[in-house]
Design an enzyme around this catalytic site. Structure first.
Site, PDB file in Angstrom:
ATOM      1  N   ASP A  12       0.884  -1.170   0.000  1.00 23.05           N
ATOM      2  CA  ASP A  12       0.000   0.000   0.000  1.00 23.05           C
ATOM      3  C   ASP A  12       0.919   1.216   0.000  1.00 23.05           C
ATOM      4  OD1 ASP A  12      -1.581   2.167   0.668  1.00 23.05           O
ATOM      5  OD2 ASP A  12      -2.792   1.061   2.125  1.00 23.05           O
ATOM      6  N   GLN A  95       2.711   4.335   2.851  1.00 21.10           N
ATOM      7  CA  GLN A  95       2.296   3.633   4.085  1.00 21.10           C
ATOM      8  C   GLN A  95       3.097   2.365   4.411  1.00 21.10           C
ATOM      9  OE1 GLN A  95      -2.038   2.811   5.225  1.00 21.10           O
ATOM     10  NE2 GLN A  95      -1.337   0.752   4.747  1.00 21.10           N
ATOM     11  N   LYS A 133      -8.066  -5.359   3.014  1.00 23.69           N
ATOM     12  CA  LYS A 133      -8.731  -5.257   4.322  1.00 23.69           C
ATOM     13  C   LYS A 133      -8.838  -6.609   5.020  1.00 23.69           C
ATOM     14  CE  LYS A 133      -9.536  -0.882   3.354  1.00 23.69           C
ATOM     15  NZ  LYS A 133      -8.249  -0.452   2.736  1.00 23.69           N
ATOM     16  N   TYR A 229       0.145  -0.646  14.990  1.00 20.12           N
ATOM     17  CA  TYR A 229      -0.780  -0.750  13.873  1.00 20.12           C
ATOM     18  C   TYR A 229      -0.317   0.091  12.681  1.00 20.12           C
ATOM     19  CZ  TYR A 229      -4.813  -0.595  10.930  1.00 20.12           C
ATOM     20  OH  TYR A 229      -5.627  -0.702   9.851  1.00 20.12           O
ATOM     21  N   LYS A 232      -3.534  -3.388   7.882  1.00 23.11           N
ATOM     22  CA  LYS A 232      -3.505  -4.853   7.882  1.00 23.11           C
ATOM     23  C   LYS A 232      -2.599  -5.344   6.767  1.00 23.11           C
ATOM     24  CE  LYS A 232      -5.815  -6.768  11.182  1.00 23.11           C
ATOM     25  NZ  LYS A 232      -5.356  -7.823  12.057  1.00 23.11           N
ATOM     26  N   ASP A 234      -2.756  -7.067   3.970  1.00 21.53           N
ATOM     27  CA  ASP A 234      -3.577  -7.555   2.878  1.00 21.53           C
ATOM     28  C   ASP A 234      -2.805  -8.583   2.046  1.00 21.53           C
ATOM     29  OD1 ASP A 234      -5.467  -5.681   3.811  1.00 21.53           O
ATOM     30  OD2 ASP A 234      -4.318  -4.106   2.835  1.00 21.53           O
ATOM     31  N   ARG A 266     -10.314  -0.082  10.054  1.00 22.23           N
ATOM     32  CA  ARG A 266      -9.255   0.175  11.040  1.00 22.23           C
ATOM     33  C   ARG A 266      -8.559  -1.105  11.466  1.00 22.23           C
ATOM     34  NH1 ARG A 266      -9.739   5.512  12.348  1.00 22.23           N
ATOM     35  NH2 ARG A 266     -11.638   6.396  11.484  1.00 22.23           N
ATOM     36  N   ASP A 287     -15.171   0.960   4.698  1.00 18.71           N
ATOM     37  CA  ASP A 287     -13.836   0.634   4.145  1.00 18.71           C
ATOM     38  C   ASP A 287     -13.753  -0.814   3.657  1.00 18.71           C
ATOM     39  OD1 ASP A 287     -12.943   3.181   4.592  1.00 18.71           O
ATOM     40  OD2 ASP A 287     -11.480   2.657   6.130  1.00 18.71           O
TER      41      ASP A 287
HETATM   42  C1  F6R Z   1      -8.024  -0.878   7.200  1.00 17.64           C
HETATM   43  C2  F6R Z   1      -7.793   0.457   6.647  1.00 17.64           C
HETATM   44  C3  F6R Z   1      -8.782   1.515   6.920  1.00 17.64           C
HETATM   45  C4  F6R Z   1      -8.246   2.552   7.901  1.00 17.64           C
HETATM   46  C5  F6R Z   1      -9.296   3.629   8.231  1.00 17.64           C
HETATM   47  C6  F6R Z   1      -8.754   4.711   9.155  1.00 17.64           C
HETATM   48  O1  F6R Z   1      -6.987  -1.715   6.905  1.00 17.64           O
HETATM   49  O2  F6R Z   1      -6.809   0.697   5.989  1.00 17.64           O
HETATM   50  O3  F6R Z   1      -9.996   0.975   7.365  1.00 17.64           O
HETATM   51  O4  F6R Z   1      -7.832   1.909   9.076  1.00 17.64           O
HETATM   52  O5  F6R Z   1      -9.750   4.230   7.053  1.00 17.64           O
HETATM   53  O6  F6R Z   1      -7.630   5.268   8.571  1.00 17.64           O
HETATM   54  P1  F6R Z   1      -6.873   6.556   9.141  1.00 17.64           P
HETATM   55  O7  F6R Z   1      -6.584   6.286  10.587  1.00 17.64           O
HETATM   56  O8  F6R Z   1      -5.653   6.616   8.286  1.00 17.64           O
HETATM   57  O9  F6R Z   1      -7.790   7.721   8.931  1.00 17.64           O
HETATM   58 MG    MG Z   2      -4.194   1.999   3.106  1.00 19.80          MG
HETATM   59 MG    MG Z   3      -5.027  -2.428   1.803  1.00 15.81          MG
END
Ligand code: F6R
Ligand code: MG
Ligand code: MG
Length: 382
Positions: A12, A95, A133, A229, A232, A234, A266, A287
């Site tokens: 990612d 990321q 995800k 964290y 994930k 993927d 998340r 998401d």
């Molecule tokens: C899950 C994922 C998203 C983010 C969510 C919050 O793997 O990538 O669900 O965790 O969108 O993201 P932030 O904290 O970057 O706003």
């Molecule tokens: Mg991402």
């Molecule tokens: Mg991803």
């Protein structure tokens, strides 16, 4: 005999409008890097795609697994893509690139890797599955079904070449230790491990009769690498098909059931793994829901022939519909388990920051009772 290596490396590197989809310009710049590697003979062929916010590099070559030049090519493609992501102001640019410098191979640097080296059969059909995800253990159930469940794979019963069973290499991602189990004889032992999807991950599968490597999964768990964290992990799954291995249709059959996987919103929720076409490989609702794409290829003299977009088919409409129903059902739990992950998995999320704040406000029951008692005796003295 020439040996071919199939390397699928993903990261990612930033995405459009949230953790949603890869921007075409980042794919274009990755394409430039891979085209140059093809021109100079580092790789023989390649195909670039994405699922949700993950950029996926599918490369073929003759240099073996963990090859420095191939991994450096992937690393440079991701770096370039991350640079464009930054220029465009894309979200979470860079990321998964956990390090500034490349050393030998991309393992431990953030990207996920699934590689297999093999002697090409007369015809070498393969399927590559890529999910967003979710986490590597998400493939435990379908891989088990493909290679060990006769109700999924008819060939296990009917075809003498599959009848001898398969060998599963299972990794304990916490301890970094692996174990090899044979099916069908050790089926129950295998299930005793791989049902714990966050810890025991099927990493490779071989055909027992001749040790032919049949499947491999990317096993990186980013959180365990970074200690916190960072999204994930993927995962990617590569499966060789047909002629004494599960048929394409038996492999796809394993995804007709949208089972619950960890990693949604998340990285903190369970949701159904929904098989979709490349066109629908974008994370949307909450998401997600966690999405899976599948591409079918033939490999000939390390050349990639294809792909076919395997879930772009009405035969999977039922699985998608069921996934949407499960999505409605799971979502109604809101922040409650078992929609939300169990505490051990949540340690790698931002929840610990929230809980930390409450720590000092917890009082022991006895202390509360004592405090009450002393107020009462004070009042009665007055
Ligand atoms: C899950 C994922 C998203 C983010 C969510 C919050 O793997 O990538 O669900 O965790 O969108 O993201 P932030 O904290 O970057 O706003
Ligand atoms: Mg991402
Ligand atoms: Mg991803």
């Amino acid at each position: 005999m020439m040996r071919t290596t199939l390397s699928v490396i993903k990261a990612d590197i930033g995405s459009l409008a949230g953790h949603h989809t890869v921007h075409p310009d980042t794919m274009a710049v990755a394409n430039k890097v891979l085209a140059e590697a093809k021109r100079t003979g580092i790789i023989v062929d390649y195909y670039i795609t994405h699922v949700g916010d993950d950029l996926e590099l599918i490369m073929t070559h003759t240099r073996g697994a963990l090859d420095t030049k191939v991994h450096e090519t992937a690393w440079n493609a991701f770096k370039e893509a991350a640079r464009i992501a930054r220029d465009l102001g894309l979200y979470a640019a860079g990321q998964d690139l956990l390090s500034d410098s490349f050393s030998g191979n991309v393992k431990g640097l953030g990207p996920g890797v699934a590689e297999m080296e093999f002697e090409e059969r007369q015809s070498e059909p393969v399927a590559i599955f890529m999910a967003d995800k979710t986490e590597p253990g998400a493939f435990n159930l379908p891989v088990y079904k493909m290679f060990a469940d006769p109700f999924n794979t008819a060939g296990l019963v009917i075809d003498p070449a599959l009848h001898g069973g398969f060998k599963f290499d299972v990794l304990d991602v916490y301890e970094g230790e692996g174990v090899t189990l044979n099916t069908p004889d050790e089926l129950y032992d295998l299930l005793a491990l791989i049902g714990t999807v966050g810890r025991y991950v099927i990493r490779r599968v071989w055909r027992r009769q001749d040790d032919l490597l049949a499947s491999t999964v990317s096993i990186e768990r980013l959180n365990l690498i970074a200690g916190k964290y960072v999204g994930k992990d993927d995962p990617v799954l590569v499966v060789r098909l047909q002629h004494g291995l599960p048929a394409l249709g038996e492999v796809l059959e394993a995804f007709s059931f949208p089972h619950l996987v960890a990693g949604w919103m998340r990285g903190s929720h369970y949701g159904p793994l929904m098989p979709v076409s490349q066109r629908d490989a974008r994370a949307t609702r909450f998401d997600g829901p966690p999405r899976l794409i599948g591409l079918g290829f033939n490999i000939k003299n390390a050349r990639l022939v294809g792909p076919s977009d395997l879930f772009d088919d009405p035969a999977f409409d039922g699985a998608r519909k069921q996934a949407v129903e499960i999505t409605d059902y799971m979502r109604r739990h809101g922040p409650f388990m078992p929609h939300r992950l169990e505490p051990a998995e949540m340690e790698y999320t931002t929840l610990s920051l929230v809980l930390e704040k409450l720590k000092d406000r917890f009082k022991r029951e006895e202390d509360v009772a004592k405090a009450k008692q002393s107020i009462y005796s004070k009042e009665s003295n007055e």
